[in-house]
Design a protein around this motif. Structure first.
Motif, mmCIF file in Angstrom:
data_model
loop_
_atom_site.group_PDB
_atom_site.id
_atom_site.type_symbol
_atom_site.label_atom_id
_atom_site.label_comp_id
_atom_site.label_asym_id
_atom_site.label_seq_id
_atom_site.Cartn_x
_atom_site.Cartn_y
_atom_site.Cartn_z
ATOM 1 N N PRO A 75 0.976 -1.450 0.524
ATOM 2 C CA PRO A 75 0.032 -0.080 0.099
ATOM 3 C C PRO A 75 0.896 1.315 0.190
ATOM 4 C CG PRO A 75 -0.479 -1.841 1.431
ATOM 5 C CD PRO A 75 0.566 -2.011 0.978
ATOM 6 N N THR A 76 1.697 1.248 0.833
ATOM 7 C CA THR A 76 2.655 2.100 0.733
ATOM 8 C C THR A 76 3.127 2.877 -0.628
ATOM 9 O OG1 THR A 76 3.478 2.072 2.798
ATOM 10 C CG2 THR A 76 4.988 3.495 2.207
ATOM 11 N N LEU A 77 4.167 2.071 -1.138
ATOM 12 C CA LEU A 77 4.385 1.438 -2.854
ATOM 13 C C LEU A 77 3.149 2.377 -3.515
ATOM 14 C CD1 LEU A 77 7.091 1.125 -4.041
ATOM 15 C CD2 LEU A 77 6.240 -0.958 -5.101
ATOM 16 N N LEU A 78 2.211 1.687 -3.639
ATOM 17 C CA LEU A 78 1.198 2.111 -4.251
ATOM 18 C C LEU A 78 0.735 3.688 -4.743
ATOM 19 C CD1 LEU A 78 -1.075 1.145 -6.622
ATOM 20 C CD2 LEU A 78 -1.880 0.593 -4.461
ATOM 21 N N ARG A 79 1.274 3.956 -2.854
ATOM 22 C CA ARG A 79 0.788 5.458 -2.276
ATOM 23 C C ARG A 79 1.356 6.378 -3.483
ATOM 24 N NH1 ARG A 79 -2.255 3.818 1.992
ATOM 25 N NH2 ARG A 79 0.199 3.912 2.855
ATOM 26 N N GLY A 80 2.686 5.781 -3.165
ATOM 27 C CA GLY A 80 4.157 6.354 -3.067
ATOM 28 C C GLY A 80 4.831 6.692 -4.854
ATOM 29 N N VAL A 81 4.132 5.899 -5.784
ATOM 30 C CA VAL A 81 3.643 5.830 -7.395
ATOM 31 C C VAL A 81 2.869 6.722 -7.924
ATOM 32 C CG1 VAL A 81 3.568 4.388 -9.106
ATOM 33 C CG2 VAL A 81 4.867 3.286 -7.684
ATOM 34 N N LYS A 82 1.794 6.743 -7.332
ATOM 35 C CA LYS A 82 0.897 7.445 -7.595
ATOM 36 C C LYS A 82 0.973 9.339 -7.316
ATOM 37 C CE LYS A 82 -2.023 4.493 -9.373
ATOM 38 N NZ LYS A 82 -1.733 4.376 -10.595
ATOM 39 N N GLU A 83 1.411 9.459 -5.990
ATOM 40 C CA GLU A 83 2.091 10.707 -5.750
ATOM 41 C C GLU A 83 3.413 11.132 -6.651
ATOM 42 O OE1 GLU A 83 4.882 13.654 -3.874
ATOM 43 O OE2 GLU A 83 5.222 11.280 -3.493
ATOM 44 N N ILE A 84 4.344 10.358 -6.544
ATOM 45 C CA ILE A 84 4.900 10.943 -7.734
ATOM 46 C C ILE A 84 4.845 11.155 -9.215
ATOM 47 C CG2 ILE A 84 7.639 9.931 -8.696
ATOM 48 C CD1 ILE A 84 7.965 8.088 -6.244
ATOM 49 N N GLY A 85 3.983 10.170 -9.599
ATOM 50 C CA GLY A 85 3.036 10.663 -10.709
ATOM 51 C C GLY A 85 2.960 11.944 -10.727
ATOM 52 N N SER A 86 1.902 12.377 -10.060
ATOM 53 C CA SER A 86 0.801 13.619 -10.219
ATOM 54 C C SER A 86 2.347 14.423 -9.392
ATOM 55 C CB SER A 86 -0.288 13.504 -9.176
ATOM 56 O OG SER A 86 0.428 13.720 -7.694
ATOM 57 N N ARG A 87 3.399 14.543 -9.281
ATOM 58 C CA ARG A 87 4.283 15.287 -9.411
ATOM 59 C C ARG A 87 4.531 15.821 -10.511
ATOM 60 N NH1 ARG A 87 8.393 14.750 -5.942
ATOM 61 N NH2 ARG A 87 7.900 13.150 -5.208
ATOM 62 N N TYR A 88 5.268 14.076 -11.172
ATOM 63 C CA TYR A 88 5.816 15.054 -12.772
ATOM 64 C C TYR A 88 4.942 14.653 -13.254
ATOM 65 C CZ TYR A 88 10.197 14.562 -10.067
ATOM 66 O OH TYR A 88 11.201 14.426 -8.971
ATOM 67 N N GLY A 89 3.594 14.553 -13.593
ATOM 68 C CA GLY A 89 2.904 14.857 -14.718
ATOM 69 C C GLY A 89 2.632 13.264 -15.674
ATOM 70 N N ILE A 143 2.412 5.502 -18.703
ATOM 71 C CA ILE A 143 2.173 5.536 -20.083
ATOM 72 C C ILE A 143 2.472 6.591 -20.516
ATOM 73 C CG2 ILE A 143 -0.412 5.671 -21.097
ATOM 74 C CD1 ILE A 143 -0.183 2.866 -19.742
ATOM 75 N N ARG A 144 3.015 6.952 -21.921
ATOM 76 C CA ARG A 144 3.470 7.711 -23.008
ATOM 77 C C ARG A 144 3.029 8.263 -22.761
ATOM 78 N NH1 ARG A 144 8.154 9.274 -26.680
ATOM 79 N NH2 ARG A 144 7.715 10.541 -27.452
ATOM 80 N N GLY A 145 1.518 8.475 -23.301
ATOM 81 C CA GLY A 145 0.379 9.427 -23.555
ATOM 82 C C GLY A 145 0.885 10.812 -24.446
ATOM 83 N N ASP A 146 0.468 11.137 -23.928
ATOM 84 C CA ASP A 146 1.076 13.049 -24.732
ATOM 85 C C ASP A 146 2.447 13.186 -23.964
ATOM 86 O OD1 ASP A 146 -0.098 13.998 -22.505
ATOM 87 O OD2 ASP A 146 -2.086 14.993 -23.776
ATOM 88 N N LEU A 147 3.188 12.661 -23.818
ATOM 89 C CA LEU A 147 5.198 12.876 -22.902
ATOM 90 C C LEU A 147 5.655 13.348 -24.159
ATOM 91 C CD1 LEU A 147 5.371 10.606 -20.031
ATOM 92 C CD2 LEU A 147 4.198 13.215 -19.894
ATOM 93 N N MET A 197 10.825 14.414 -22.345
ATOM 94 C CA MET A 197 10.066 14.150 -20.802
ATOM 95 C C MET A 197 10.096 12.131 -21.396
ATOM 96 S SD MET A 197 8.882 14.879 -17.873
ATOM 97 C CE MET A 197 7.602 13.383 -16.912
ATOM 98 N N TRP A 198 9.795 11.537 -22.156
ATOM 99 C CA TRP A 198 9.667 10.522 -21.936
ATOM 100 C C TRP A 198 11.494 9.991 -21.600
ATOM 101 C CZ3 TRP A 198 6.382 6.782 -21.693
ATOM 102 C CH2 TRP A 198 6.994 5.444 -21.888
ATOM 103 N N ASN A 199 12.396 10.290 -22.451
ATOM 104 C CA ASN A 199 13.908 10.090 -22.315
ATOM 105 C C ASN A 199 14.175 10.739 -21.524
ATOM 106 O OD1 ASN A 199 13.620 8.201 -25.221
ATOM 107 N ND2 ASN A 199 13.795 10.095 -25.996
ATOM 108 N N VAL A 200 14.465 11.546 -21.178
ATOM 109 C CA VAL A 200 15.218 11.754 -20.323
ATOM 110 C C VAL A 200 14.470 12.438 -18.694
ATOM 111 C CG1 VAL A 200 16.650 14.026 -19.146
ATOM 112 C CG2 VAL A 200 16.573 13.207 -22.077
ATOM 113 N N GLY A 201 13.184 12.957 -18.965
ATOM 114 C CA GLY A 201 13.013 13.798 -17.942
ATOM 115 C C GLY A 201 12.201 12.594 -16.394
ATOM 116 N N LEU A 202 11.598 11.551 -17.145
ATOM 117 C CA LEU A 202 11.951 10.431 -16.885
ATOM 118 C C LEU A 202 12.211 10.205 -15.698
ATOM 119 C CD1 LEU A 202 8.430 8.420 -19.035
ATOM 120 C CD2 LEU A 202 8.070 10.069 -16.743
#
Lengths: 469, 469
Positions: free
Chosen positions: A360-374, A393-397, A401-406
């Protein structure tokens, strides 16, 4: 390492060993066919080997490897190409050695509950063959219908049943291996126990083709569990689904499957498969729980105990699969999440793993990091093992962002794993794409030991160069 | 390797690290106490270290090992001294490093079904501690009441429950190790799955203290199986007892114990323990079969299936243990065979192991070799794993025969093991006394790889020199 270039003379020697039909070059091969040997299931990566060689047995592999050793030619072993970390990609060109023709089940030994197979056998074909004589080979990666046992060994692959039965490494008694010098050895003996020297078998498993090429495997097998029960449990909160996992184990139950799927994962996959699934708006995640054994009454008792545990959580209506077809559908949905994500978008898959209760802690952390970095992620995986596949998900990154920013958010996800007692890959391996992150999980001292071992096995560094470290 | 002699200055440094009370020398220690650090349970072997050091934690061990590395002093780690292959014997003198003070259970993590312990904890003490919270640590060598977990790790010890639950190696997630250079590492992560670099954990397990000194262990645990059934099955022919083992597995049953005892083994042990056991004249061997699980009804069903299999053999009356006391007695008899043999005579114990179904052939071979060379043996062991302990009794064999003459028949026994797909040690290790035979099991190429790994970890060869190869 200083590698040499492949010469026409060497290609001719390969042809003399395996036959001209089994030595492919870009010039004389259909472009699509040749390109396939330069990619796997990792993102959209593509490399081009100088030559593809398809030997038919261990002796041929030994002769090819010996030549590569003498002439300092990079050589990358390749199974079915379903890897998710780029382990089979020929990043230094040279030779791609495909094990596709080593695809025989050599013996199923019913007296000893063992089997001897070649590495090119597809996982599911092997499972089915031993099942026909009442035996069971548990490791079952999501790609079991297409992945090879050799690839499973390279990464010590798991799969849903690992929670009860362990991973590939737990079923290997003995390996025949062509070393990077071309020498052919067996690592151990065909016994359940072995205390005779260092464990070369387990050193080879998970070494991602950097220490040798496995040419035969002796697996141990179990009696086939004749009965199973499968239930799909909907949760209104993701974290509660993750928490319930630990609670089931604490109640003394060891399920044979304990899979976590976020809402998005199950929606994408059932859409992709066109399997209709009614999913109330408020359901955020599911657990797919399987119990197996020899006795159905016993399993119903266990299922009751699982129900008892689940009552403590905010869940929807549990779907108990009634028929074999319904069970197949549920597993199909689970197994095709990866494919459905791939179908929808390029993605990066992180194979995070932590102690089970930290999920649960990992999952929360992943989502938090995702929302912080978009970025958005689809998360699912083997919750019973604490193994969460995070699909970014690459989506419209954009490319930057995809190659370096992530890199920074992925680093943060991995640092969180390590902080929670976990590591950066549970079953996919480090290969190429996680190589830059291995220092997060392993300090220099560990990496220096591994490099030292690599030099002992492969003094010229020819075997699958550019991987792991 | 060129070792240096221990100097008074170094002894003083050791004293500064661990305190004078924990540095023992022959001059200032009671002879009996000091002698104990130079022997184990292997035959009547005895060596004398220059000094015995008893550190209290990993940091102290790191500092001691660093000094030994710098000054080229041999150092041999020692657990409880119950080893059967001479692995803890200081054959090159130098330092004996006892882990007896590292005897704390640091954490039992009920959320994750894990525990972190120090290597000096006695196996049974650990089992009991986790059982108190409903958890289960299965590996249970016969010496569980006195052997240490560190020693279990050194040889990947098994025990009766290995047939269902595997050996020590199957319960280790992560190890804290002091390397032969003095560096302190963790080998992996606290996860059930790990595909992050080479498997240093499994390389360390079974390496008999030659690659490092384990200072902390993270074990995975299982829910405790609340119920069990134990039966003692008398056979009129040894070979049939060995054959029945395979038949039980083929019937789909995985017992939690499947022990073979020749008539002599059970007679010697029950006499030694003064536990009366009526044994009809025509009974030649026994199987002790245990079933375990969470549900007694289920176990009775399995027991019926076992009875069904056994009906096909020439057996006497099966004793189904009714009470906890009766079960304890039966296990006590099994566990004390080794002690009873030791009580009666000096003996050499060979830890032979073959694929399960080859056990009857191995047993016949051992007896045939014995009668040809004129020695008697008491055979017993973990039949479910194909692991047969062959105790060669000194009796009235003369020194020449005992020290030299037995080499040829032991070689023949080991060659038979290898011919049957087995090897020369299942769980006791190679240590000192099997070192001369390792070439029977492993070709030079394998041994050269192991020596290469040893050099990577231990460039000065100080750690437990003279063992394995």
């Amino acid at each position: 390492m200083d590698f040499q270039l492949l010469t026409p003379a060497l290609v001719a020697e390969f042809e003399a060993i395996v036959g001209t039909a089994h030595v492919l070059t870009a010039q004389h091969t259909e472009a699509d066919v040749y390109a396939d040997y330069g990619r796997d299931h990792t993102e959209d990566l593509q490399f081009t080997p100088d030559v593809v060689v398809r030997p038919g047995n261990a002796e041929e592999i030994s002769r090819i490897v010996r030549l590569c050793h003498e002439h300092r030619i990079p050589i990358t072993a390749r199974g079915a190409g379903t890897g998710l970390s780029g382990g089979a990609l020929p990043v230094h060109q040279g030779v791609v050695l495909s094990t596709e023709r080593l695809n025989r089940i050599l013996e199923i030994d019913e007296r000893n509950l063992q089997a001897t197979v070649e590495p090119g056998v597809v996982n599911e074909a092997f499972q089915n063959a031993v099942k026909e004589v009442g035996l069971f080979y548990p490791p079952d990666p999501a790609s079991k219908g297409s992945c090879s046992l050799g690839g499973n060994l390279a990464h010590s692959s798991g799969g849903p049943k690992a929670v009860k039965y362990g991973t590939t490494k737990d079923y290997v008694l003995n390996l025949q291996v062509v070393l990077p010098t071309g020498e052919l050895i067996w690592t151990a003996a065909n016994t359940l126990k072995n205390s005779t020297g260092y464990n070369l078998t387990q050193l080879m498993i998970g070494s991602e083709g950097t220490l040798g090429i496995i040419t035969k495997v002796v697996f141990r097998l179990l009696p086939y569990p004749k009965q199973n029960i499968l239930m799909l449990v909907p949760f209104r909160q993701e974290a509660q689904a993750a928490e319930a996992v630990s609670a089931v184990f604490r109640a003394g139950i060891i399920p044979s499957g304990m899979e976590f799927m976020e809402r998005e994962a199950i929606v994408w996959s059932s859409d992709y498969l066109k399997i209709p699934l009614t999913l109330p708006e408020d359901i955020r995640a599911h657990l797919l729980i399987e119990l197996d054994g020899q006795d159905l009454d016993q399993l119903y008792k266990e299922a009751e105990a699982v129900y008892g545990v689940l009552e403590g959580y905010d869940i929807g209506e549990i779907l108990l699969a009634d028929t074999a077809a319904q069970k197949d559908d549920l597993w199909k949905i689970r197994r095709n999440i990866g494919n459905s994500v791939r179908y929808n978008s390029v993605y990066k898959e992180e194979d995070t793993v932590v102690p089970r209760a930290e999920l649960p802690t990992l999952l929360r952390g992943v989502k938090e990091i995702g929302s912080r970095y978009g970025f958005t992620s689809v998360c699912y995986g083997h919750a019973g093992d604490g193994n969460l596949h995070v699909n970014i998900i690459r989506g419209d990154l954009d490319d930057e962002m995809w190659n370096v920013g992530l890199r920074q958010p992925i680093t943060e996800i991995f640092e969180l794993c390590v902080k929670l007692g976990g590591t950066i890959s549970g079953e996919h391996g480090i290969g190429l794409v996680q190589k830059g992150y291995i220092g997060i999980a392993l300090p220099d001292t560990n990496l220096e030991l591994m490099r030292g071992i690599k030099r002992v096995f492969d003094p010229h560094g020819i075997m699958n160069p550019g991987k792991i470290f």
